[in-house]
Design a protein around this motif. Structure first.
Motif, short mmCIF file in Angstrom:
data_model
loop_
_atom_site.label_atom_id
_atom_site.label_comp_id
_atom_site.label_asym_id
_atom_site.label_seq_id
_atom_site.Cartn_x
_atom_site.Cartn_y
_atom_site.Cartn_z
N ASP A 1 0.80 -1.22 0.00
CA ASP A 1 0.00 0.00 0.00
C ASP A 1 0.84 1.28 0.00
O ASP A 1 0.34 2.35 -0.36
N TYR A 2 2.10 1.18 0.41
CA TYR A 2 2.93 2.38 0.56
C TYR A 2 4.08 2.44 -0.44
O TYR A 2 4.93 3.32 -0.36
N GLY A 3 4.10 1.51 -1.36
CA GLY A 3 5.23 1.41 -2.29
C GLY A 3 5.21 2.39 -3.43
O GLY A 3 6.23 2.59 -4.09
N ARG A 4 4.09 3.01 -3.69
CA ARG A 4 3.98 3.88 -4.86
C ARG A 4 4.05 5.37 -4.53
O ARG A 4 4.13 6.20 -5.42
N SER A 5 3.97 5.71 -3.27
CA SER A 5 3.94 7.12 -2.89
C SER A 5 4.89 7.37 -1.73
O SER A 5 5.15 6.48 -0.93
N GLY A 6 5.40 8.59 -1.65
CA GLY A 6 6.26 8.98 -0.54
C GLY A 6 5.51 9.87 0.44
O GLY A 6 4.37 10.26 0.20
N GLY A 7 6.17 10.20 1.54
CA GLY A 7 5.59 11.12 2.49
C GLY A 7 4.45 10.56 3.30
O GLY A 7 3.61 11.31 3.81
N LEU A 8 4.39 9.23 3.43
CA LEU A 8 3.28 8.60 4.14
C LEU A 8 3.74 7.98 5.46
O LEU A 8 3.09 7.07 5.97
N GLN A 9 4.85 8.46 6.02
CA GLN A 9 5.40 7.82 7.21
C GLN A 9 4.44 7.88 8.40
O GLN A 9 4.35 6.92 9.18
N ASN A 10 3.72 8.97 8.56
CA ASN A 10 2.77 9.06 9.68
C ASN A 10 1.61 8.07 9.50
O ASN A 10 1.19 7.42 10.46
N LYS A 11 1.14 7.97 8.28
CA LYS A 11 0.06 7.04 8.00
C LYS A 11 0.52 5.60 8.22
O LYS A 11 -0.21 4.78 8.80
N LEU A 12 1.74 5.28 7.76
CA LEU A 12 2.28 3.94 7.95
C LEU A 12 2.47 3.64 9.42
O LEU A 12 2.12 2.55 9.90
N PHE A 13 3.03 4.58 10.17
CA PHE A 13 3.20 4.37 11.62
C PHE A 13 1.87 4.11 12.30
O PHE A 13 1.74 3.20 13.12
N ASN A 14 0.86 4.90 11.96
CA ASN A 14 -0.45 4.73 12.60
C ASN A 14 -1.06 3.38 12.26
O ASN A 14 -1.74 2.77 13.10
#
Length: 380
Positions: free
Chosen positions: A356-369
């Motif tokens: 789900d996170y392989g195509r976009s950057g800047g999603l570290q907060n969403k991934l952590f949550n």
């Protein structure tokens, strides 16, 4: 003896700063170039960028176009209207023979530079201009007798290394496209300074340089070379852990008080990332050479890209913020038990390039949550 007439700037507001003009023939005998050849601080490692050969060639051509092509036309030219910044110290006591001497003459002042000078001036800003002029005269050795190029100059007298580096970084970081990696490396490696940047620099260096670190050689120090992790990004994320309410806030406070328990910071981070490496080995980067070099473009998964790395550091804070009183073994046992809650199918969704996170950057907060939510759900 070469005498340079200088005038002080804002005497009441700024420490010893003067403006004047210095000729190349004088400067070349006293200048000390300060190119930053490698990452890290110390008394002999300064803050200038390594000279850019393409930029030097353009400066040489600029001088040739301005002087050689206009030589017979006798057209006066202002070659470098932007001031160079030079820094030096002088002694008012003891033997001043063969040393730069500063003389206060009221409104105007003098800097005297002997022909045989033991004092050195550092170029805080303007190194490319100086090297370009130097190369021009090497290419056209007879031309110095015709024109001795002058530099409009700001002289800093008695500024320490931290103050010089701060001026360099402010001039270049705010006004020119200097990489943040260099900016952080400058402020993080100045001797005798203790702040969040020096502690972050110490930590990043340990993570990248220590033989037993799982992140060894993965950080692109100064933003160049091999590696998959930006020094600037890792630096910023490490500093996040020093905030008062974060896991290493107490260590940072004690670091400023000259306590040495801050050395536990890289040790815990290395153990943490070793657990991450073991648990999610399928998504851990592999070196592209036997020498251990990594290529950011070859690494496709996001575990140690900005999204994954940012989430993992926030997870580190979340998992052990209240556990520093435990020994390292107990802390890592707690972390390992928590990571075991993430099964293989979920790990693929979270950390692979196809997830789900392989195509976009800047999603570290969403991934952590999402990781945090998964842990809370499975701990019930």
């Amino acid at each position: 003896m070469n005498k340079i007439l200088v005038r002080q700037i804002n005497k009441e507001k700024i420490k010893s700063t003067f403006v004047g003009v210095i000729k190349y023939s004088v400067l070349k005998n006293v200048v000390k170039l300060t190119a930053r050849e490698e990452s890290g601080g110390g008394e002999n490692n300064f803050f200038q960028r390594k000279t850019d050969e393409e930029k030097i060639k353009k400066i040489i051509k600029f001088i040739e176009d301005g002087l050689l092509k206009n030589d017979k036309k006798n057209i006066p030219l202002v070659l470098f209207p932007t001031a160079m910044i030079l820094s030096f110290d002088f002694s008012e006591e003891g033997d001043t023979t063969n040393r730069i001497v500063f003389k206060d003459n009221g409104e105007f002042n003098y800097i005297e530079i002997p022909e045989e000078c033991h004092t050195k001036m550092l170029i805080v800003d303007g190194q490319h201009r100086f090297v370009g002029v130097q190369r021009f005269y090497e290419k056209h050795p007879d031309y110095l007798e015709k024109v001795d190029i002058e530099f409009i100059t700001t002289f800093l007298i008695g500024y320490d290394l931290y103050e010089q580096a701060k001026i360099f970084a402010n001039v270049n970081f705010e006004q020119k496209p200097v990489k943040k990696d260099l900016y952080y490396d400058i402020f993080g490696s100045l001797p005798g300074v203790k702040n969040e940047m020096t502690l972050a620099h110490f930590t990043v260096k340990k993570l990248n340089d220590d033989e037993n670190s799982p992140l060894k050689d993965m950080v692109r120090m100064l933003g160049i070379g091999s590696g998959i992790i930006s020094q600037a990004y890792l630096f910023k994320e490490i500093m996040f852990l020093f905030k008062p309410n974060k896991v290493f806030g107490v260590y940072f406070s004690r670091y400023k008080e000259d306590k040495d328990d801050y050395k536990r910071i890289p040790l815990l981070l290395k153990k943490y990332f070793n657990l991450i490496k073991d648990k999610f080995s399928e998504y851990w980067p592999e070196p592209i050479t036997n020498g251990g070099e990594y290529n950011q473009y070859e690494y496709k998964n996001i575990l140690l890209k900005t999204t994954g790395l940012g989430a993992l550091i926030k997870l580190f804070d979340y998992l052990i913020n209240d556990s520093l009183h435990l020994n390292d073994e107990k802390i890592m046992e707690k972390v390992g038990n928590t990571l075991s809650l993430i099964d293989d199918d979920k790990a693929k969704k979270l950390f692979s390039n196809e997830g789900d996170y392989g195509r976009s950057g800047g999603l570290q907060n969403k991934l952590f949550n999402e990781i945090k939510g998964l842990i809370l759900e499975r701990e019930k």
